[in-house]
Scaffold this motif. Structure first.
Motif, short mmCIF file in Angstrom:
data_model
loop_
_atom_site.label_atom_id
_atom_site.label_comp_id
_atom_site.label_asym_id
_atom_site.label_seq_id
_atom_site.Cartn_x
_atom_site.Cartn_y
_atom_site.Cartn_z
N ARG A 143 0.85 -1.20 0.00
CA ARG A 143 0.00 0.00 0.00
C ARG A 143 0.88 1.25 0.00
O ARG A 143 0.49 2.30 -0.49
CB ARG A 143 -0.91 0.02 1.24
CG ARG A 143 -2.06 -0.97 1.16
CD ARG A 143 -2.92 -0.88 2.40
NE ARG A 143 -4.01 -1.84 2.35
CZ ARG A 143 -4.89 -1.99 3.32
NH1 ARG A 143 -4.80 -1.25 4.42
NH2 ARG A 143 -5.87 -2.87 3.22
N GLN A 177 0.77 -6.43 -10.96
CA GLN A 177 -0.32 -6.66 -11.91
C GLN A 177 -1.54 -7.13 -11.13
O GLN A 177 -1.48 -8.11 -10.40
CB GLN A 177 0.10 -7.71 -12.94
CG GLN A 177 1.25 -7.25 -13.83
CD GLN A 177 1.86 -8.39 -14.61
OE1 GLN A 177 1.21 -9.38 -14.90
NE2 GLN A 177 3.14 -8.25 -14.95
N LYS A 178 -2.66 -6.39 -11.31
CA LYS A 178 -3.89 -6.72 -10.59
C LYS A 178 -5.01 -7.06 -11.56
O LYS A 178 -5.04 -6.58 -12.68
CB LYS A 178 -4.34 -5.53 -9.72
CG LYS A 178 -3.48 -5.27 -8.51
CD LYS A 178 -4.10 -4.16 -7.67
CE LYS A 178 -3.31 -3.94 -6.38
NZ LYS A 178 -3.93 -2.91 -5.53
N ASP A 179 -5.93 -7.90 -11.08
CA ASP A 179 -7.15 -8.16 -11.84
C ASP A 179 -7.95 -6.86 -11.84
O ASP A 179 -8.26 -6.32 -10.78
CB ASP A 179 -7.96 -9.27 -11.14
CG ASP A 179 -9.25 -9.60 -11.89
OD1 ASP A 179 -10.14 -8.73 -11.91
OD2 ASP A 179 -9.35 -10.70 -12.43
N PRO A 180 -8.29 -6.31 -13.02
CA PRO A 180 -8.96 -5.01 -13.08
C PRO A 180 -10.32 -4.97 -12.41
O PRO A 180 -10.77 -3.91 -11.97
CB PRO A 180 -9.09 -4.75 -14.59
CG PRO A 180 -8.96 -6.08 -15.24
CD PRO A 180 -8.07 -6.89 -14.35
N ARG A 193 -11.59 -7.52 -9.86
CA ARG A 193 -11.54 -7.95 -8.45
C ARG A 193 -10.43 -7.29 -7.65
O ARG A 193 -10.40 -7.38 -6.43
CB ARG A 193 -11.42 -9.47 -8.38
CG ARG A 193 -12.61 -10.21 -8.97
CD ARG A 193 -12.43 -11.71 -8.89
NE ARG A 193 -11.27 -12.15 -9.68
CZ ARG A 193 -10.69 -13.33 -9.54
NH1 ARG A 193 -11.12 -14.18 -8.63
NH2 ARG A 193 -9.67 -13.67 -10.30
N GLN A 194 -9.50 -6.62 -8.35
CA GLN A 194 -8.38 -5.95 -7.70
C GLN A 194 -7.50 -6.91 -6.89
O GLN A 194 -6.87 -6.53 -5.91
CB GLN A 194 -8.87 -4.80 -6.81
CG GLN A 194 -9.38 -3.61 -7.59
CD GLN A 194 -8.30 -2.97 -8.48
OE1 GLN A 194 -7.29 -2.51 -8.00
NE2 GLN A 194 -8.54 -2.95 -9.78
N ILE A 204 -4.18 -9.16 -6.54
CA ILE A 204 -2.83 -9.15 -7.12
C ILE A 204 -2.59 -10.47 -7.84
O ILE A 204 -2.72 -11.54 -7.26
CB ILE A 204 -1.77 -8.95 -6.02
CG1 ILE A 204 -1.97 -7.62 -5.31
CG2 ILE A 204 -0.36 -8.99 -6.64
CD1 ILE A 204 -1.10 -7.42 -4.09
N GLU A 205 -2.27 -10.36 -9.13
CA GLU A 205 -2.06 -11.57 -9.92
C GLU A 205 -0.58 -11.92 -10.07
O GLU A 205 -0.23 -13.09 -10.20
CB GLU A 205 -2.67 -11.38 -11.32
CG GLU A 205 -4.19 -11.26 -11.29
CD GLU A 205 -4.78 -11.31 -12.68
OE1 GLU A 205 -4.17 -10.77 -13.62
OE2 GLU A 205 -5.88 -11.89 -12.84
#
Length: 213
Positions: A55, A78-81, A83-84, A86-87
């Motif tokens: 954060r 990189q995040k899922d747009p 669900r946010q 972290i991928e």
């Protein structure tokens, strides 16, 4: 180095989207460590702990891999747009005393002169700093500044040991009086005139009617 930044990391042997999906289902994040001429190292990190640590901008993590400590800088997340979640994460190996270039957030404090607002034009500044002393933000005071005041990057006091990489002429803060969106007197007149015209038209239409009676 803060003890809270210590993260237990496990070496990954399985790769690909399927393996990454299974990993995330167990509460872990797939990550790759780069840097200092070494081959990329694939690791799995605890999702909840790392999610809290990153954060903060330019987070440093002290990874514990097979009993050894590796200091890394979070370079890309990189995040899922939707669900946010972290991928995947890219991490860069850091050595103590080494200098790195990082984008540091600009934080405004104080209130400008009454009736004005302070617009932040540059939300981050690119600085070169010691890897283990990355500032959390750059504080810029706008207390009492009057309309027309512009703060350039060259005028900002940087943290000790930091060097500005941005163009010194970069506009960071602009103090101005907000534009009021209203019709003004002309608008009011424009609104009244049609009404008067309509009234005159109505009278003209009514006159023959009266004479006809």
């Amino acid at each position: 180095m803060d003890e809270d930044n210590k993260v237990e990391a496990a070496t990954r042997e399985s790769f690909g989207k399927g393996a990454a999906r299974k990993l995330r289902a167990t509460g872990a994040i797939p990550a790759v460590i780069y840097g200092h001429g070494t081959d990329p190292k694939h690791v799995a990190l605890p999702a909840h702990q790392v999610g809290l640590l990153i954060r903060k901008a330019n987070a440093l993590l002290d990874l514990q891999i097979d009993g050894k400590s590796t200091l890394v800088l979070v370079k890309d997340v990189q995040k899922d747009p939707v669900r946010q979640i972290i991928e995947h994460m890219d991490l860069i190996v850091i050595k103590k005393g080494e200098k790195v270039q990082v984008e540091v957030p600009v934080h405004i404090e104080g209130e400008p002169f009454a009736g004005t607002i302070a617009d932040v034009d540059a939300h981050t500044l690119l600085l070169e700093v010691e890897a283990t002393h990355i500032p959390e933000n750059i504080v810029v005071s706008v207390e009492g500044l009057e309309e027309g005041t512009q703060i350039l990057a060259s005028a900002i006091e940087l943290p000790k040991g930091a060097t500005l990489i941005n163009d010194p002429e970069t506009l960071v803060v602009n103090v101005h009086v907000p534009q009021k969106v209203d019709l003004g007197e002309e608008g009011e007149a424009a609104e009244v005139e049609p009404a008067e015209g309509e009234a005159a038209e109505a009278e003209a239409e009514g006159a023959p009617a009266e004479s006809a009676e």
